[in-house]
Design an enzyme around this catalytic site. Structure first.
Site, short mmCIF file in Angstrom:
data_model
loop_
_atom_site.label_atom_id
_atom_site.label_comp_id
_atom_site.label_asym_id
_atom_site.label_seq_id
_atom_site.Cartn_x
_atom_site.Cartn_y
_atom_site.Cartn_z
N ARG A 203 -4.32 38.06 -26.06
CA ARG A 203 -4.53 36.63 -25.76
C ARG A 203 -4.44 35.77 -27.01
NH1 ARG A 203 -9.50 35.45 -22.14
NH2 ARG A 203 -8.34 33.52 -22.01
N CYS A 204 -4.35 36.39 -28.18
CA CYS A 204 -4.33 35.68 -29.46
C CYS A 204 -2.89 35.50 -29.94
CB CYS A 204 -5.14 36.48 -30.49
SG CYS A 204 -4.97 35.87 -32.18
N SER A 205 -2.50 34.27 -30.22
CA SER A 205 -1.12 34.00 -30.64
C SER A 205 -0.81 34.67 -31.98
CB SER A 205 -0.86 32.50 -30.71
OG SER A 205 -1.65 31.90 -31.72
#
Length: 117
Positions: free
Chosen positions: A12-14
């Site tokens: 979920r972390c870019s």
């Protein structure tokens, strides 16, 4: 045989996704560790901190509610207590972390990981 390259990853972390893409561009298929689901042990996290040459708070996401709720800014807390808090609350661990060639790098920015490949 050399150790596989590992990435402590949060999909979920870019920044984590960008680091994974950078590895792929280098022809590397790392072992992906979804650390929120499978947190490192206290010993593994301690070893990562040594490889990074970080103190525990340097690897903590200090903006997370858990950081404030658990009082982790208390200067009296020991290294072991801080590591235990990160293991118990893996959301507090900065990401992504890449381990390669006996070294570690935090992918903030993602290009940092290229220094250990």
């Amino acid at each position: 045989m050399t150790e596989p390259i590992q990435i402590f990853h949060n999909p979920r972390c870019s920044k984590s996704r960008q680091a994974l893409e950078l590895l792929s561009e280098q022809g590397i298929e790392p072992e992906i560790i979804r650390y929120l689901e499978t947190p490192p042990t206290e010993q593994e996290l301690s070893d990562i901190l040594v490889a990074l040459n970080y103190q525990p708070r340097e690897l903590m996401r200090t903006g997370e509610n858990e950081f404030k709720e658990l009082g982790l800014d208390n200067p009296d807390l020991s290294r072991e207590q801080l590591i235990a808090a990160m293991v118990a609350n893996p959301k507090l661990i900065e990401r992504p972390i890449v381990l390669a060639n006996g070294k570690a790098a935090v992918g903030r920015p993602p290009e940092n990981i290229l220094t250990i490949l």
